[in-house]
Design an enzyme around this catalytic site. Structure first.
Site, PDB file in Angstrom:
ATOM      1  N   MET A   1      26.911  33.117  -7.985  1.00  0.00           N
ATOM      2  CA  MET A   1      25.980  34.647  -7.463  1.00  0.00           C
ATOM      3  C   MET A   1      26.125  34.751  -5.606  1.00  0.00           C
ATOM      4  SD  MET A   1      22.585  33.984  -9.450  1.00  0.00           S
ATOM      5  CE  MET A   1      23.971  32.158 -10.060  1.00  0.00           C
TER       6      MET A   1
ATOM      7  N   HIS B   1      28.572  30.261 -12.844  1.00  0.00           N
ATOM      8  CA  HIS B   1      28.056  31.626 -12.477  1.00  0.00           C
ATOM      9  C   HIS B   1      27.825  31.836 -11.193  1.00  0.00           C
ATOM     10  CE1 HIS B   1      24.041  33.933 -13.009  1.00  0.00           C
ATOM     11  NE2 HIS B   1      25.030  34.975 -13.064  1.00  0.00           N
TER      12      HIS B   1
ATOM     13  N   ASP C   1      24.974  27.284 -11.734  1.00  0.00           N
ATOM     14  CA  ASP C   1      24.605  28.678 -10.852  1.00  0.00           C
ATOM     15  C   ASP C   1      25.637  27.823  -9.120  1.00  0.00           C
ATOM     16  OD1 ASP C   1      23.500  30.509 -12.751  1.00  0.00           O
ATOM     17  OD2 ASP C   1      21.639  28.515 -12.610  1.00  0.00           O
TER      18      ASP C   1
ATOM     19  N   ASP D   1      20.690  35.028 -19.679  1.00  0.00           N
ATOM     20  CA  ASP D   1      20.857  34.690 -18.445  1.00  0.00           C
ATOM     21  C   ASP D   1      19.091  34.490 -17.593  1.00  0.00           C
ATOM     22  OD1 ASP D   1      19.806  32.392 -16.729  1.00  0.00           O
ATOM     23  OD2 ASP D   1      22.670  32.854 -15.657  1.00  0.00           O
TER      24      ASP D   1
ATOM     25  N   SER E   1      21.171  25.621 -18.543  1.00  0.00           N
ATOM     26  CA  SER E   1      21.483  25.446 -16.225  1.00  0.00           C
ATOM     27  C   SER E   1      21.288  24.312 -15.709  1.00  0.00           C
ATOM     28  CB  SER E   1      20.348  27.088 -16.115  1.00  0.00           C
ATOM     29  OG  SER E   1      20.618  26.338 -14.451  1.00  0.00           O
TER      30      SER E   1
ATOM     31  N   HIS F   1      25.732  24.874 -17.636  1.00  0.00           N
ATOM     32  CA  HIS F   1      26.217  26.303 -16.932  1.00  0.00           C
ATOM     33  C   HIS F   1      25.343  26.013 -15.333  1.00  0.00           C
ATOM     34  CE1 HIS F   1      24.912  30.835 -16.384  1.00  0.00           C
ATOM     35  NE2 HIS F   1      24.270  30.079 -14.944  1.00  0.00           N
TER      36      HIS F   1
ATOM     37  N   MET G   1      22.014  39.813 -16.944  1.00  0.00           N
ATOM     38  CA  MET G   1      20.770  38.841 -16.139  1.00  0.00           C
ATOM     39  C   MET G   1      19.392  39.551 -16.956  1.00  0.00           C
ATOM     40  SD  MET G   1      22.257  36.219 -14.451  1.00  0.00           S
ATOM     41  CE  MET G   1      20.760  36.362 -13.881  1.00  0.00           C
TER      42      MET G   1
ATOM     43  N   MET H   1      24.218  29.774  -5.867  1.00  0.00           N
ATOM     44  CA  MET H   1      24.393  31.083  -4.637  1.00  0.00           C
ATOM     45  C   MET H   1      25.108  30.826  -3.646  1.00  0.00           C
ATOM     46  SD  MET H   1      20.735  30.458  -6.689  1.00  0.00           S
ATOM     47  CE  MET H   1      19.877  30.145  -8.677  1.00  0.00           C
TER      48      MET H   1
END
Ligand code: DX5
Ligand code: ZN
Length: 231
Positions: free
Chosen positions: A70, A68, A37, A179, A10, A35, A141, A39
């Site tokens: 979020m 990913h 992230d 994760d 990540s 990865h 998660m 957000m």
């Protein structure tokens, strides 16, 4: 037969001022995916990278991008992320009803992108039952999403095993990703239960020898997957 363990570092834990170097380093160190992230500051209490970032990242690495999301409104944002053509996009089950889940998978598969579904630590696996068969990957998660560097939540071990069992009973074979708080110490716990794809941020980017960190996570996962233990 066992699937080999995929390691997806990540980059939330990377040095953003030297990101290209960090990405090249994990490539050489044996990472399988990268990865990313994303957000939005609403679904999780943190704001990170967006579409321009993913687009540029794609130009500096040939590793598959594992995005990913979020974010509160994945269906609204999805077309922009699809345009970046990552290898895989994961959305959160808490943000979608079952009909919307089908729409997400159709939109992704139409462009040859794999579809992942993520569950926060408190979301019941029962909620996934109706759509379990449509996903290429399920992400359990093992921390509350929002930040890297948190401790592994121990009940994630049972959740991974429970998910594997549900898949086995129904003859389904999605990738099982975990994760949050994954390291050489915790990788074995989840891989023993059937996880085959591990995200790790601080355990890799916080290590002085990143190749060694990736190797340790993979080794612990591989041994546990085959029923052994490194400790
Ligand atoms: C948390 C993110 C994770 C995080 C992992 O919301 O989804 O990918 O960066 O970081 P570590 O491995 O440090 O827990
Ligand atoms: Zn993540």
């Amino acid at each position: 037969m066992f699937d080999s363990i995929r390691i997806s570092p990540s980059i939330l834990s990377a040095d953003f001022m030297n990101l290209e170097d960090d990405v090249h380093e994990i490539e050489k160190a044996g990472a399988d995916w990268v990865h990313v992230d994303v957000m939005d500051g609403h679904f999780v209490p943190n704001l990170t990278m967006g579409v321009p970032f993913v687009k540029q990242l794609k130009t500096v690495t040939s590793l598959p991008l594992d995005v990913h999301l979020m974010i509160d409104n994945p269906l609204h944002e999805l077309p922009w992320f699809i345009d970046c053509l990552p290898s895989l996009i994961t959305v959160h089950l808490e943000t979608l009803d079952d009909t919307e889940c089908h729409t997400v998978v159709e939109m992704l598969h139409e462009k040859g992108i794999k579809a992942g579904i993520a569950l926060k630590p408190d979301t019941s696996l029962d909620r996934l039952d109706p759509t379990l068969g449509i996903w290429d990957m399920v992400l359990i998660m093992s921390v509350y999403p929002g930040f890297s560097g948190q401790s592994y939540i121990s009940r994630s071990t049972e959740r991974v095993a429970d998910l594997s069992k549900r898949c086995r009973i129904r003859g389904l074979h999605p990738l099982i990703q975990v994760d949050g708080g994954i390291s050489g110490q915790t990788a074995g716990l989840v891989c023993a239960g059937g996880a085959d794809t591990l995200v790790a941020g601080s355990a890799i980017f916080g290590a002085s020898d990143r190749a060694h960190a990736i190797d340790s996570i993979r080794a612990a996962g591989t041994v546990a997957q085959k029923g052994g233990s490194l400790v």
